[in-house]
Design a protein around this motif. Structure first.
Motif, mmCIF file in Angstrom:
data_model
loop_
_atom_site.group_PDB
_atom_site.id
_atom_site.type_symbol
_atom_site.label_atom_id
_atom_site.label_comp_id
_atom_site.label_asym_id
_atom_site.label_seq_id
_atom_site.Cartn_x
_atom_site.Cartn_y
_atom_site.Cartn_z
ATOM 1 N N TYR A 151 -4.357 -10.306 14.732
ATOM 2 C CA TYR A 151 -4.022 -9.873 13.373
ATOM 3 C C TYR A 151 -5.137 -9.035 12.767
ATOM 4 O O TYR A 151 -4.889 -7.953 12.215
ATOM 5 C CB TYR A 151 -3.752 -11.084 12.475
ATOM 6 N N TRP A 152 -6.399 -9.557 12.829
ATOM 7 C CA TRP A 152 -7.446 -8.778 12.183
ATOM 8 C C TRP A 152 -7.937 -7.624 13.039
ATOM 9 O O TRP A 152 -8.435 -6.625 12.524
ATOM 10 C CB TRP A 152 -8.600 -9.635 11.683
ATOM 11 N N PHE A 153 -7.739 -7.698 14.368
ATOM 12 C CA PHE A 153 -8.190 -6.590 15.212
ATOM 13 C C PHE A 153 -7.262 -5.382 15.114
ATOM 14 O O PHE A 153 -7.713 -4.236 15.229
ATOM 15 C CB PHE A 153 -8.300 -7.043 16.668
ATOM 16 N N LEU A 154 -5.960 -5.613 14.889
ATOM 17 C CA LEU A 154 -5.059 -4.469 14.771
ATOM 18 C C LEU A 154 -5.281 -3.689 13.478
ATOM 19 O O LEU A 154 -4.710 -2.609 13.284
ATOM 20 C CB LEU A 154 -3.598 -4.888 14.914
ATOM 21 N N MET A 155 -6.147 -4.220 12.591
ATOM 22 C CA MET A 155 -6.533 -3.456 11.404
ATOM 23 C C MET A 155 -7.276 -2.171 11.783
ATOM 24 O O MET A 155 -7.350 -1.233 10.987
ATOM 25 C CB MET A 155 -7.433 -4.304 10.500
ATOM 26 N N ASN A 156 -7.810 -2.121 13.019
ATOM 27 C CA ASN A 156 -8.424 -0.879 13.487
ATOM 28 C C ASN A 156 -7.410 0.261 13.465
ATOM 29 O O ASN A 156 -7.719 1.385 13.068
ATOM 30 C CB ASN A 156 -8.959 -1.060 14.912
ATOM 31 N N GLY A 157 -6.186 -0.039 13.919
ATOM 32 C CA GLY A 157 -5.152 0.989 13.905
ATOM 33 C C GLY A 157 -4.769 1.384 12.498
ATOM 34 O O GLY A 157 -4.565 2.570 12.206
ATOM 35 N N ILE A 158 -4.660 0.393 11.615
ATOM 36 C CA ILE A 158 -4.337 0.697 10.212
ATOM 37 C C ILE A 158 -5.455 1.513 9.577
ATOM 38 O O ILE A 158 -5.202 2.401 8.750
ATOM 39 C CB ILE A 158 -4.080 -0.607 9.437
ATOM 40 N N ALA A 159 -6.704 1.227 9.977
ATOM 41 C CA ALA A 159 -7.838 1.988 9.445
ATOM 42 C C ALA A 159 -7.741 3.459 9.822
ATOM 43 O O ALA A 159 -8.077 4.343 9.016
ATOM 44 C CB ALA A 159 -9.153 1.395 9.957
ATOM 45 N N VAL A 160 -7.294 3.733 11.050
ATOM 46 C CA VAL A 160 -7.129 5.124 11.486
ATOM 47 C C VAL A 160 -6.119 5.835 10.596
ATOM 48 O O VAL A 160 -6.333 6.973 10.164
ATOM 49 C CB VAL A 160 -6.686 5.167 12.967
ATOM 50 N N ILE A 161 -5.000 5.162 10.309
ATOM 51 C CA ILE A 161 -3.967 5.750 9.441
ATOM 52 C C ILE A 161 -4.494 5.909 8.018
ATOM 53 O O ILE A 161 -4.374 6.977 7.401
ATOM 54 C CB ILE A 161 -2.713 4.858 9.443
ATOM 55 N N PHE A 162 -5.105 4.832 7.497
ATOM 56 C CA PHE A 162 -5.612 4.827 6.121
ATOM 57 C C PHE A 162 -6.638 5.938 5.906
ATOM 58 O O PHE A 162 -6.535 6.722 4.950
ATOM 59 C CB PHE A 162 -6.235 3.458 5.833
ATOM 60 N N LEU A 163 -7.603 6.025 6.804
ATOM 61 C CA LEU A 163 -8.655 7.018 6.609
ATOM 62 C C LEU A 163 -8.133 8.435 6.838
ATOM 63 O O LEU A 163 -8.649 9.390 6.242
ATOM 64 C CB LEU A 163 -9.853 6.729 7.526
ATOM 65 N N GLY A 164 -7.113 8.570 7.678
ATOM 66 C CA GLY A 164 -6.521 9.894 7.873
ATOM 67 C C GLY A 164 -5.947 10.434 6.567
ATOM 68 O O GLY A 164 -6.146 11.600 6.221
ATOM 69 N N PHE A 165 -5.253 9.550 5.829
ATOM 70 C CA PHE A 165 -4.681 9.983 4.552
ATOM 71 C C PHE A 165 -5.764 10.205 3.496
ATOM 72 O O PHE A 165 -5.669 11.129 2.677
ATOM 73 C CB PHE A 165 -3.657 8.965 4.064
ATOM 74 N N VAL A 166 -6.799 9.345 3.490
ATOM 75 C CA VAL A 166 -7.894 9.532 2.533
ATOM 76 C C VAL A 166 -8.604 10.856 2.807
ATOM 77 O O VAL A 166 -8.924 11.617 1.875
ATOM 78 C CB VAL A 166 -8.887 8.359 2.613
#
Length: 526
Positions: free
Chosen positions: A189-204
């Protein structure tokens, strides 16, 4: 309690070698911090109470852990995004200096890995992580004020130092609150946040690219935004993240005892603040420590975070995509990582593949992707892109290995030492991986993809080797169980009751801070 138990005011230090006397009195600092709580628990929990307690723990821990892991990875990949947002031109960096900014992060991470793990044992885990997150956020904010390579070098060094406390700390906390069967899924659960971080930072990054200010460049806004979010996260952690079940404020006193009782089956306890030399030595002499370390180093040669953060755009752009297409495709990379990690965790737990077989399956997918990348025509850019997304599956077995590491290592000093060894190896793999992506191999990159394919295969074999070793060890313990089943069964802890009278409570071996080798009742999960 029987008459043969020592009831005098004196206590003798608990020895790990069993003596002839049938009962032993343990010092408080020799046993697990949860030993006293465990002694007050009223037998096994009924399934409904255990489920209710797990839901409550999930609601308090998982959001904070997921938010922090998202921010730590977003902060790490902010360097790669900053390169697209004008960092190189704004600070007048050469390509070699930019590469060193990525390298110094992992060199610092390597240098401070064991000191960080030692601090996680000596100090309250939640508070120590909060301090590191706070320093991390200040260093990240300071990026925006840097006008030279030297300044950026210094703040990247600090980031590497602080990051060394996060993943090992998360592994410790996960093993404190969850059963071994639950740990793999929670790590996922917390490791897949790496993928969400890629998406999040891409939009930022996309948003900051359209920010027009006279004194601040887009990359500086990116650092300010991520730094402020990390600062808020550190404050939340300080006030709301527990150090252990023994002092978790979101649990009632009864629930704390139940939380400890719930994880008794792990045979790993909660934590112990006393550094133990014999456990430190055992960590270095245990064969599975080095198998896990070798796997961590090898697995992160192709799955290097520096590759994901700094080299990915170069690799994908060579398939024939424009810079804006490459940037937007980066968000899909995050989706692919999330899906592969979810599939790996699901296969290992719900589908009962086990950690090793699920990891081998994921490496098989990545291997197919690497082979196709070397055989498909360079003109078929969409096909190449999909093959590249297949290789991202190689990230997921390390997630499984983290959960496995936490569940097959017992003894708090041993656990923190093994964590340090494995994460030093992980840092070495991260530092070495990007060096195979040389300009001479571009645009086809055949040699790097061949190396990756070989590494995927070897990593799969290492996982099978670890599993075979654990199966052998479990079988050996089953055969010896009748002879050694009475070890550590008569250990007592003296404490004062409500009236101040000394009372002795029997300590279950699960809370004696024994290592997985010392405790012959310990069985390794597969």
């Amino acid at each position: 309690m029987g008459s043969d138990t020592n009831t005098s005011g004196k206590t003798e230090e608990l020895q790990l070698d069993i003596k002839d006397s049938p009962a032993h009195i343990a010092e408080q600092d020799d046993v697990d911090v949860a030993a006293k709580l465990a002694a007050t628990a009223d037998g096994p929990l009924d399934p409904e109470t255990a489920r209710r307690l797990r839901r409550k723990i999930d609601l308090h821990l998982m959001p904070l852990m997921c938010i922090l892991y998202l921010m730590t990875f977003a902060d790490k990949i902010s360097l790669g995004q900053s390169a697209v947002l004008g960092l190189l031109q704004g600070v007048r960096l050469t390509q070699n200096q930019f590469n060193w900014l990525g390298t110094i992060f992992y060199l610092s991470y390597l240098a401070f890995q064991y000191p960080q793990n030692l601090a996680l044992q000596k100090f309250p885990v939640g508070k120590w992580m909060s301090i590191n997150i706070f320093i991390w956020s200040i260093a990240l904010l300071s990026h925006a004020a840097c006008k030279s390579f030297g300044g950026l070098f210094a703040v990247r060094f600090i980031l590497g130092l602080c990051e060394g406390a996060i993943t090992p700390g998360f592994l410790i906390v996960t093993s404190m609150f969850y059963t071994r069967e639950e740990q793999t899924r929670r790590v996922g659960y917390w490791f897949l946040m790496n993928g969400i971080a890629v998406i999040f930072l891409g939009f930022v990054a996309f948003g900051t690219l359209h920010t027009k200010t006279s004194k601040f460049m887009p990359w500086q806004w990116l650092m300010i935004i991520t730094g402020l979010l990390t600062l808020v996260t550190s404050i939340l952690f300080w006030f709301f993240f527990p150090d252990s079940p023994a002092n978790a404020r979101f649990l009632t006193p009864t629930e704390r005892a139940q939380a400890v009782q719930r994880i008794k089956q792990n045979q790993t306890g909660v934590e112990n603040k006393k550094w133990k030399r014999d456990q430190f030595i055992e960590a270095f002499t245990d064969p599975k420590t080095w198998m896990l370390a070798f796997f961590a180093a090898l697995a992160y040669v192709p799955a290097s975070e520096r590759l994901i953060t700094n080299q990915r755009q170069i690799i994908v752009s060579m398939f024939g995509f424009t810079p804006i297409q490459t940037t937007l495709i980066g968000c899909v990379d995050g989706v692919a990582e999330i899906l592969w990690i979810w599939l790996a965790v699901t296969a290992a737990t719900r589908l009962k593949f086990g950690r090793a077989y699920a990891g081998v399956f994921m490496f098989g997918i990545a291997l197919i992707g690497a082979i196709l990348l070397n055989t498909i025509s360079l003109h078929k850019k969409v096909g190449l892109l999909f093959c590249y997304w297949l290789t991202i599956a190689a990230i997921s077995p390390f997630t499984l290995a983290l959960g496995w590491l936490a569940s097959i290592t017992a003894g708090h000093t041993k656990r923190t030492t093994v964590n340090a060894i494995v994460f030093v190896a992980y840092g070495i793999g991260n530092a070495a991986g990007p060096f195979m992506w040389k300009k001479v191999y571009q645009p086809r990159n055949r040699v790097p993809w061949i190396i990756n394919a070989v590494v995927f295969g070897v990593c799969a074999l290492v996982l099978l080797l670890i599993r075979a070793y654990l199966v052998w060890e479990n079988k050996k313990r089953d055969e010896d169980f009748g002879e050694k089943s009475d070890y550590y069964d008569d250990v007592y802890l003296t404490h004062l009751d409500e009236k101040g009278n000394p009372v002795q409570k029997k300590v279950d071996r699960a809370f004696l801070d024994l290592t997985d080798i010392q405790n012959r009742e310990f069985r390794y999960v597969l």
